[in-house]
Design a protein around this motif. Structure first.
Motif, mmCIF file in Angstrom:
data_model
loop_
_atom_site.group_PDB
_atom_site.id
_atom_site.type_symbol
_atom_site.label_atom_id
_atom_site.label_comp_id
_atom_site.label_asym_id
_atom_site.label_seq_id
_atom_site.Cartn_x
_atom_site.Cartn_y
_atom_site.Cartn_z
ATOM 1 N N LEU A 137 -18.719 4.480 8.126
ATOM 2 C CA LEU A 137 -18.417 5.529 9.101
ATOM 3 C C LEU A 137 -17.946 6.820 8.438
ATOM 4 N N GLY A 138 -17.829 6.813 7.116
ATOM 5 C CA GLY A 138 -17.396 8.001 6.395
ATOM 6 C C GLY A 138 -16.220 7.685 5.490
ATOM 7 N N GLU A 139 -16.005 8.555 4.513
ATOM 8 C CA GLU A 139 -14.938 8.356 3.534
ATOM 9 C C GLU A 139 -13.555 8.290 4.173
ATOM 10 N N GLU A 140 -13.350 9.070 5.235
ATOM 11 C CA GLU A 140 -12.029 9.141 5.845
ATOM 12 C C GLU A 140 -11.762 8.010 6.841
ATOM 13 N N VAL A 141 -12.793 7.255 7.207
ATOM 14 C CA VAL A 141 -12.613 6.172 8.173
ATOM 15 C C VAL A 141 -12.444 4.855 7.417
ATOM 16 N N VAL A 142 -11.178 4.493 7.205
ATOM 17 C CA VAL A 142 -10.834 3.261 6.497
ATOM 18 C C VAL A 142 -9.885 2.451 7.365
ATOM 19 N N CYS A 143 -9.725 1.200 7.003
ATOM 20 C CA CYS A 143 -8.794 0.321 7.699
ATOM 21 C C CYS A 143 -7.840 -0.242 6.653
ATOM 22 N N GLU A 144 -6.547 -0.019 6.853
ATOM 23 C CA GLU A 144 -5.542 -0.488 5.904
ATOM 24 C C GLU A 144 -4.771 -1.662 6.493
ATOM 25 N N VAL A 145 -4.556 -2.679 5.646
ATOM 26 C CA VAL A 145 -3.833 -3.878 6.058
ATOM 27 C C VAL A 145 -2.778 -4.179 5.003
ATOM 28 N N GLN A 146 -1.563 -4.463 5.429
ATOM 29 C CA GLN A 146 -0.515 -4.897 4.515
ATOM 30 C C GLN A 146 -0.643 -6.407 4.330
ATOM 31 N N VAL A 147 -0.434 -6.868 3.098
ATOM 32 C CA VAL A 147 -0.538 -8.297 2.783
ATOM 33 C C VAL A 147 0.733 -8.711 2.049
ATOM 34 N N PHE A 148 1.304 -9.842 2.467
ATOM 35 C CA PHE A 148 2.500 -10.371 1.836
ATOM 36 C C PHE A 148 2.281 -11.826 1.439
ATOM 37 N N ALA A 149 2.865 -12.207 0.305
ATOM 38 C CA ALA A 149 2.819 -13.591 -0.171
ATOM 39 C C ALA A 149 4.032 -13.839 -1.057
ATOM 40 N N GLN A 150 4.373 -15.099 -1.201
ATOM 41 C CA GLN A 150 5.416 -15.525 -2.128
ATOM 42 C C GLN A 150 4.726 -16.403 -3.160
ATOM 43 N N VAL A 151 4.689 -15.937 -4.413
ATOM 44 C CA VAL A 151 4.041 -16.715 -5.473
ATOM 45 C C VAL A 151 5.119 -17.517 -6.191
ATOM 46 N N LEU A 152 4.891 -18.833 -6.260
ATOM 47 C CA LEU A 152 5.835 -19.751 -6.885
ATOM 48 C C LEU A 152 5.319 -20.177 -8.243
ATOM 49 N N ALA A 153 6.228 -20.416 -9.156
ATOM 50 C CA ALA A 153 5.837 -20.963 -10.456
ATOM 51 C C ALA A 153 5.276 -22.359 -10.209
ATOM 52 N N PRO A 154 4.289 -22.807 -11.015
ATOM 53 C CA PRO A 154 3.720 -24.131 -10.779
ATOM 54 C C PRO A 154 4.789 -25.215 -10.930
ATOM 55 N N ALA A 155 4.689 -26.217 -10.087
ATOM 56 C CA ALA A 155 5.642 -27.323 -10.128
ATOM 57 C C ALA A 155 5.460 -28.088 -11.437
ATOM 58 N N ALA A 156 6.560 -28.545 -12.025
ATOM 59 C CA ALA A 156 6.499 -29.327 -13.280
ATOM 60 C C ALA A 156 5.838 -30.664 -12.971
ATOM 61 N N THR A 157 4.977 -31.096 -13.850
ATOM 62 C CA THR A 157 4.305 -32.376 -13.642
ATOM 63 C C THR A 157 5.234 -33.516 -13.975
ATOM 64 N N ALA A 158 5.101 -34.628 -13.282
ATOM 65 C CA ALA A 158 5.973 -35.787 -13.474
ATOM 66 C C ALA A 158 5.763 -36.431 -14.849
ATOM 67 N N ASN A 159 4.581 -36.252 -15.467
ATOM 68 C CA ASN A 159 4.271 -36.892 -16.749
ATOM 69 C C ASN A 159 4.533 -35.970 -17.945
#
Length: 162
Positions: A137-159
């Motif tokens: 639709l043109g350079e000025e017609v954009v759609c902006e979305v905010q995105v949120f996440a919580q990134v966790l360190a990988p869980a320690a393996t039992a072995n």
């Protein structure tokens, strides 16, 4: 006695039409007249409360995507609905980080349901991203979305060995 005046001006960009055929609208969809009659002949100004909702050419639902808690490298997918006032194509997207994958249809339509896949990066913590969808639709017609996440360190393996 009453002073009565009607002034009608019509300029509505929603009615713009470049095609050769006739474009039809339901009158109730595009015209909402208000009429005020007064017998105050000495007054030149009358305060009137007006309420408006401004809607851009594109809207996203939800306006904010929450991916929740993910371990580094984990992927999650959410659906994003992008609606336009007229048919459009999504031609690309931008984000400061390379953590998204979008599967947009290659056809022009007024509503797109887009699977958005987020891949959690290597660093843990709260993440906030701005995803910008580009359209035809043109350079000025954009759609902006905010995105949120919580990134966790990988869980320690039992072995794990010390």
């Amino acid at each position: 006695t009453a002073n009565f005046m009607v002034l009608l001006r019509w300029h509505d960009p929603r009615l713009r039409h470049d095609g050769p055929d006739v474009k039809e609208f339901d009158l109730a969809e595009i015209w909402h007249p208000r009429l005020l009659l007064t017998n105050d002949g000495g007054g030149r100004e009358i305060p009137v409360d007006v309420e408006a909702r401004i809607v851009g050419p594109l809207t996203a639902n939800p306006g904010t995507l929450y991916f929740g808690a993910l371990e580094t490298g984990q992927k999650a997918t959410k659906q994003l609905v992008v609606q336009g006032k007229r048919p459009f194509k999504i031609v690309g997207f931008e984000c400061a980080e390379d953590c998204f994958d979008l599967q947009a249809a290659d056809t022009a339509k007024p509503v797109h349901v887009i699977p958005v896949t987020y891949t959690a990066g290597p660093t843990s913590g709260k993440k906030s991203h701005r995803l910008v969808l580009r359209t035809d639709l043109g350079e000025e017609v954009v759609c902006e979305v905010q995105v949120f996440a919580q990134v966790l360190a990988p869980a320690a393996t039992a072995n794990a060995q010390p």
